[in-house]
Design an enzyme around this catalytic site. Sequence first.
Site, PDB file in Angstrom:
ATOM      1  N   GLU A  76     -31.680  39.806 -47.824  1.00 37.11           N
ATOM      2  CA  GLU A  76     -31.562  40.801 -46.759  1.00 37.11           C
ATOM      3  C   GLU A  76     -30.871  42.030 -47.348  1.00 37.11           C
ATOM      4  O   GLU A  76     -29.786  41.924 -47.916  1.00 37.11           O
ATOM      5  CB  GLU A  76     -30.761  40.283 -45.566  1.00 37.11           C
ATOM      6  CG  GLU A  76     -30.646  41.323 -44.462  1.00 37.11           C
ATOM      7  CD  GLU A  76     -29.878  40.852 -43.238  1.00 37.11           C
ATOM      8  OE1 GLU A  76     -29.982  41.514 -42.193  1.00 37.11           O
ATOM      9  OE2 GLU A  76     -29.161  39.836 -43.334  1.00 37.11           O
ATOM     10  N   ASP A 128     -25.587  47.602 -55.848  1.00 38.34           N
ATOM     11  CA  ASP A 128     -26.845  48.272 -55.546  1.00 38.34           C
ATOM     12  C   ASP A 128     -27.992  47.266 -55.442  1.00 38.34           C
ATOM     13  O   ASP A 128     -28.276  46.512 -56.379  1.00 38.34           O
ATOM     14  CB  ASP A 128     -27.142  49.304 -56.634  1.00 38.34           C
ATOM     15  CG  ASP A 128     -28.441  50.040 -56.380  1.00 38.34           C
ATOM     16  OD1 ASP A 128     -28.614  50.534 -55.261  1.00 38.34           O
ATOM     17  OD2 ASP A 128     -29.273  50.126 -57.299  1.00 38.34           O
ATOM     18  N   ASP A 151     -30.960  52.666 -43.310  1.00 41.32           N
ATOM     19  CA  ASP A 151     -30.541  54.039 -43.031  1.00 41.32           C
ATOM     20  C   ASP A 151     -31.773  54.942 -43.050  1.00 41.32           C
ATOM     21  O   ASP A 151     -32.485  55.013 -44.050  1.00 41.32           O
ATOM     22  CB  ASP A 151     -29.539  54.495 -44.094  1.00 41.32           C
ATOM     23  CG  ASP A 151     -28.783  55.756 -43.676  1.00 41.32           C
ATOM     24  OD1 ASP A 151     -29.405  56.621 -43.024  1.00 41.32           O
ATOM     25  OD2 ASP A 151     -27.596  55.871 -43.999  1.00 41.32           O
ATOM     26  N   LYS A 155     -32.541  63.695 -42.066  1.00 42.77           N
ATOM     27  CA  LYS A 155     -32.775  65.060 -42.530  1.00 42.77           C
ATOM     28  C   LYS A 155     -33.816  65.063 -43.646  1.00 42.77           C
ATOM     29  O   LYS A 155     -33.787  64.214 -44.537  1.00 42.77           O
ATOM     30  CB  LYS A 155     -31.474  65.682 -43.035  1.00 42.77           C
ATOM     31  CG  LYS A 155     -30.437  65.905 -41.937  1.00 42.77           C
ATOM     32  CD  LYS A 155     -29.194  66.576 -42.489  1.00 42.77           C
ATOM     33  CE  LYS A 155     -28.160  66.810 -41.393  1.00 42.77           C
ATOM     34  NZ  LYS A 155     -26.926  67.451 -41.912  1.00 42.77           N
ATOM     35  N   ASP A 187     -35.856  51.957 -35.827  1.00 42.34           N
ATOM     36  CA  ASP A 187     -35.954  52.639 -34.537  1.00 42.34           C
ATOM     37  C   ASP A 187     -36.216  54.136 -34.732  1.00 42.34           C
ATOM     38  O   ASP A 187     -36.067  54.911 -33.794  1.00 42.34           O
ATOM     39  CB  ASP A 187     -34.682  52.427 -33.708  1.00 42.34           C
ATOM     40  CG  ASP A 187     -33.426  52.978 -34.381  1.00 42.34           C
ATOM     41  OD1 ASP A 187     -33.439  53.151 -35.613  1.00 42.34           O
ATOM     42  OD2 ASP A 187     -32.428  53.232 -33.669  1.00 42.34           O
TER      43      ASP A 187
END
Length: 239
Positions: A76, A128, A151, A155, A187
């Site tokens: 995950e 990472d 995330d 922008k 979303d």
Amino acid sequence: MPDAVPPARPHLKFTDDGRRMREVLSYSRRGNRFTPAQQEAWDAHHEKWVIPDEAVDHPDFSLAAWFGREAPLVVEIGSGIGEATAVLAAQRPEVDVLAFEVWRPGVAHTLGLLAEAGAENVRLISVDAVWSMEHLIAPGSLDELWTFFPDPWPKSKHHKRRLVTPSFAALASSRLRPGGSWRLATDWAHYAEQMQEVLDAEPTLSGGVVERWADRPVTKFERKGLAVDRVITDLRYTR
């Protein structure tokens, strides 16, 4: 040692003349202050369930050693505070779940949820994920990959930081076993479109938008998206 694996920590790159290069990462580290409950969970469980950052740089690093067994592996990426992780792992005691999360309070919160759920088949790691997928996960060894609400970097100038890119799609697919699945949810409509475009273009994957995965619990993060009328998109791709 020209064949040595580049370290995941500190995850730095340099030019030929020694100047540090700025990397484009798919995440940013936030504050690390624990609540009292998070501190209690951390103190009780981190030695057993959290893989230290420096461990991955050891040449003899072994996931099987950290889990204490050989079992089907699920990764995950971005486990947040562990709401989905704990529920899904508890439902699947026969698999090992390696959860990547760089936000330490989220890791600590997850430890508490894992303890409550009795899910001892999870190990958390804060290095990472892209590097780790390349260097720690063997080709064809993953049963599933989960990427829930990564995330979105909304922008335009930050879109290059998004996790789901053609290069990562190829890497992720190479780590899945034949028949293994990559489950995603977001979303953000634009990110959902990008995900589908990228993954549809990866020749080793097949799939697309699917009905919401019933096993995935509705998390606080998802509820926030629904509260502002964002549409939740689930995708599933299979190698």
